[in-house]
Write a protein that holds these residues in place. Structure first.
Motif, mmCIF file in Angstrom:
data_model
loop_
_atom_site.group_PDB
_atom_site.id
_atom_site.type_symbol
_atom_site.label_atom_id
_atom_site.label_comp_id
_atom_site.label_asym_id
_atom_site.label_seq_id
_atom_site.Cartn_x
_atom_site.Cartn_y
_atom_site.Cartn_z
ATOM 1 N N GLY A 95 0.762 -1.259 -0.077
ATOM 2 C CA GLY A 95 0.056 -0.127 0.116
ATOM 3 C C GLY A 95 0.887 1.204 -0.200
ATOM 4 N N ARG A 96 0.244 2.695 -0.379
ATOM 5 C CA ARG A 96 0.933 3.551 -0.830
ATOM 6 C C ARG A 96 1.256 4.214 0.677
ATOM 7 N N LYS A 97 0.297 4.142 1.755
ATOM 8 C CA LYS A 97 0.338 5.220 2.711
ATOM 9 C C LYS A 97 1.498 4.527 3.833
ATOM 10 N N ASN A 98 1.750 3.466 4.066
ATOM 11 C CA ASN A 98 2.805 3.087 4.975
ATOM 12 C C ASN A 98 4.009 3.424 4.546
ATOM 13 N N ILE A 99 4.372 3.215 3.380
ATOM 14 C CA ILE A 99 5.515 3.614 2.532
ATOM 15 C C ILE A 99 5.777 5.143 2.649
ATOM 16 N N MET A 100 4.813 5.954 2.488
ATOM 17 C CA MET A 100 5.016 7.337 2.301
ATOM 18 C C MET A 100 5.275 7.915 3.808
ATOM 19 N N ALA A 214 3.855 16.348 9.233
ATOM 20 C CA ALA A 214 3.554 15.636 8.103
ATOM 21 C C ALA A 214 3.390 14.117 8.483
ATOM 22 N N LEU A 215 4.173 13.635 9.436
ATOM 23 C CA LEU A 215 3.850 12.325 9.726
ATOM 24 C C LEU A 215 2.657 12.172 10.824
ATOM 25 N N TYR A 216 2.225 13.186 11.573
ATOM 26 C CA TYR A 216 1.031 13.277 12.225
ATOM 27 C C TYR A 216 -0.331 13.264 11.048
ATOM 28 N N LEU A 217 -0.005 14.042 10.110
ATOM 29 C CA LEU A 217 -1.250 14.034 9.160
ATOM 30 C C LEU A 217 -1.313 12.640 8.558
ATOM 31 N N ARG A 218 -0.234 12.052 8.201
ATOM 32 C CA ARG A 218 -0.564 10.754 7.358
ATOM 33 C C ARG A 218 -0.934 9.722 8.106
ATOM 34 N N ILE A 219 -0.660 9.679 9.310
ATOM 35 C CA ILE A 219 -1.341 8.523 10.214
ATOM 36 C C ILE A 219 -2.916 8.271 9.915
ATOM 37 N N PHE A 220 -3.463 9.744 9.853
ATOM 38 C CA PHE A 220 -4.873 9.589 9.654
ATOM 39 C C PHE A 220 -5.745 9.554 8.264
ATOM 40 N N ILE A 221 -4.748 9.314 7.364
ATOM 41 C CA ILE A 221 -5.325 9.227 5.838
ATOM 42 C C ILE A 221 -5.544 7.776 5.506
ATOM 43 N N LYS A 222 -6.282 7.454 4.572
ATOM 44 C CA LYS A 222 -6.750 6.226 4.392
ATOM 45 C C LYS A 222 -6.081 5.863 2.980
#
Length: 453
Positions: A95-100, A214-222
């Motif tokens: 998936g894209r999210k974890n790698i980003m 940025a890390l904080y924001l990406r925790i919550f994206i689907k």
């Protein structure tokens, strides 16, 4: 699943309240991540052009020191294809999210640590060696960050507005350049001794706080709806113990066409882009001996214009197609090269600033705004992240990462800008010619397995 159903996955997701909320989070997160990536790279480019030669290569002549500064600049581009392959593969699989999240952390930590490297006067040869190592780590993360954000946005975007939405990635790059230029413009106002000693370090160390946000924001994206659908299909196949028996009878060119087209398109954008905002900044500062604030003001002004140019380019690609819009930008860049250096040599500050603004508007801004959606549409869903990231970063290392270094070498060897202008035309020309071999992909179904050919 019919083609109509496949095409409407992102559109259906966008038309639900939860889908719209997830879409907005994805846009903001991808924008911020790309902003951080380009702030890091713009900071490094500005520092390489204005101060690294003095801090890390003080015993060399100005031209050779500038060349060595851009050699370390190019190291990050050597790392980018490696990061693209490694993290791209993981992004296609998991998936894209974890790698980003991983890539942005790697970039941010590396950039922060650059601000803590002692000078050559303090630790000798270890200073440039540390710079090279951290630049390499920065490149590993950046190699997958840009493509990951582009793919995430493309797979979230409604098909009819994919060019406009995907151009947000280019807005992120522009925002990062703007932030870096603004901060750099502030720190260069410090007296020369303080700037050399500690002032240049402030922007690098300060980037740490952007990383945390940025890390904080990406925790919550689907995860993107297209990847979720692909994962769902693969789980069904495995549950039914079904094997894909269809033999691939395509030729090598058909199998790899999309990849090499993306490489060519990237060269046409990345080479002129890094010549315009990398080498020319150093040329104006170190060779023409204009004040450091001149080039920085130009980059800052161009970044402001970018908030109009980038979405316009994305909109035009939605309206008229990716090919004709991209081709037009490449053609304009070919026309720009020789007049640009003639105008720079006038040493008129206003003329120099306007020349840099035009170059960045065409290469770093407009053409990049078209490339985002085209790259996502070029590749099939199964290996989209790996192929797109690797193709773009291979194109980068062949053009963007090496462009300032090659231009510096040409200047040192020939003592004139004419070979550099020719080199500028050649890189833009490669992008121009590539558009005649590229498929028109506007509105393509992103759930298709095979690449566009």
């Amino acid at each position: 699943m019919s083609n109509k159903q496949a095409c409407s996955i992102a559109d259906q997701n966008f038309n639900t309240p939860d889908g719209k909320k997830a879409f907005k989070k994805a846009i903001f997160s991808c924008w911020l991540g790309t902003a951080l990536e380009y702030a890091d790279f713009a900071l490094y480019g500005l520092a390489a052009a204005t101060i690294f030669s003095e801090v890390f290569f003080p015993e060399q002549t100005p031209v050779i020191a500038l060349l060595l500064s851009f050699v370390t600049y190019g190291i990050g581009f050597i790392a980018r294809p490696i990061g693209a392959l490694f993290f791209g593969y993981l992004g296609d699989k998991y998936g894209r999210k974890n790698i980003m999240m991983i890539t942005i952390a790697l970039m941010g930590i590396s950039t922060t640590l650059i601000g803590f490297i002692p000078s050559y006067a303090v630790i000798g040869i270890w200073a440039p060696l540390c710079l090279v190592i951290l630049r390499f780590m920065q490149g590993l993360g950046a190699g997958a960050e840009l493509s990951g954000g582009t793919i995430m946005l493309g797979e979230y975007a409604p098909s009819k507005r994919r060019g406009l939405v995907s151009s947000v990635i280019a807005l992120g790059s522009n925002s990062g350049t703007l932030l870096a230029s603004f901060v750099w413009l502030l720190v260069v106002q410090i007296d020369d001794e303080s700037f050399k000693e500690w002032g240049w370090r402030i922007p690098f160390i300060g980037s740490f706080f952007i990383v945390l946000f940025a890390l904080y924001l990406r925790i919550f994206i689907k995860e993107s709806p297209v990847f979720e659908k692909q994962k769902e299909e693969m789980l069904k196949i495995r549950a039914q113990n079904v094997k894909e028996l269809e033999e691939d009878t395509r030729t090598f060119w058909q199998k790899s066409k999309a990849f090499w087209i993306m490489v060519g398109l990237r060269i046409g954008e990345n080479g002129p882009s890094y010549l315009a905002q990398g080498f020319i900044v150093g040329y104006v500062t170190k060779i023409l001996l204009l004040d450091k604030s001149v080039a920085t003001t130009a980059v800052l002004s161009a970044s402001l214009f970018g908030f109009l140019i980038i979405p316009l380019a994305g909109y035009l690609s939605d309206k008229f197609g990716r090919k004709i819009t991209y081709r037009t930008f490449c053609f304009l860049l070919m026309l720009y090269a020789f007049p640009a250096f003639m105008l720079l040599d006038s040493r008129d500050e206003i003329v120099v600033i306007l020349t840099i603004i035009v170059g960045m508007s065409l290469a770093s801004l407009g053409i990049f705004g078209v490339q985002a959606a085209w790259g996502v549409e070029m590749f099939g869903v199964k290996n989209r992240y790996t192929k797109m990231a690797f193709a773009k970063e291979l194109g980068s290392i062949l053009s963007g990462g090496s462009a300032p270094m090659i231009a510096s070498f040409l200047l040192a060897y020939y003592g004139t800008w004419i070979p550099i202008a020719i080199y500028f035309v050649v890189t833009a020309g490669i992008g121009f010619v590539t558009t005649f071999f590229a498929p028109e992909t506007r509105g393509r179904d992103l759930n298709l397995i095979k690449d566009a050919i």
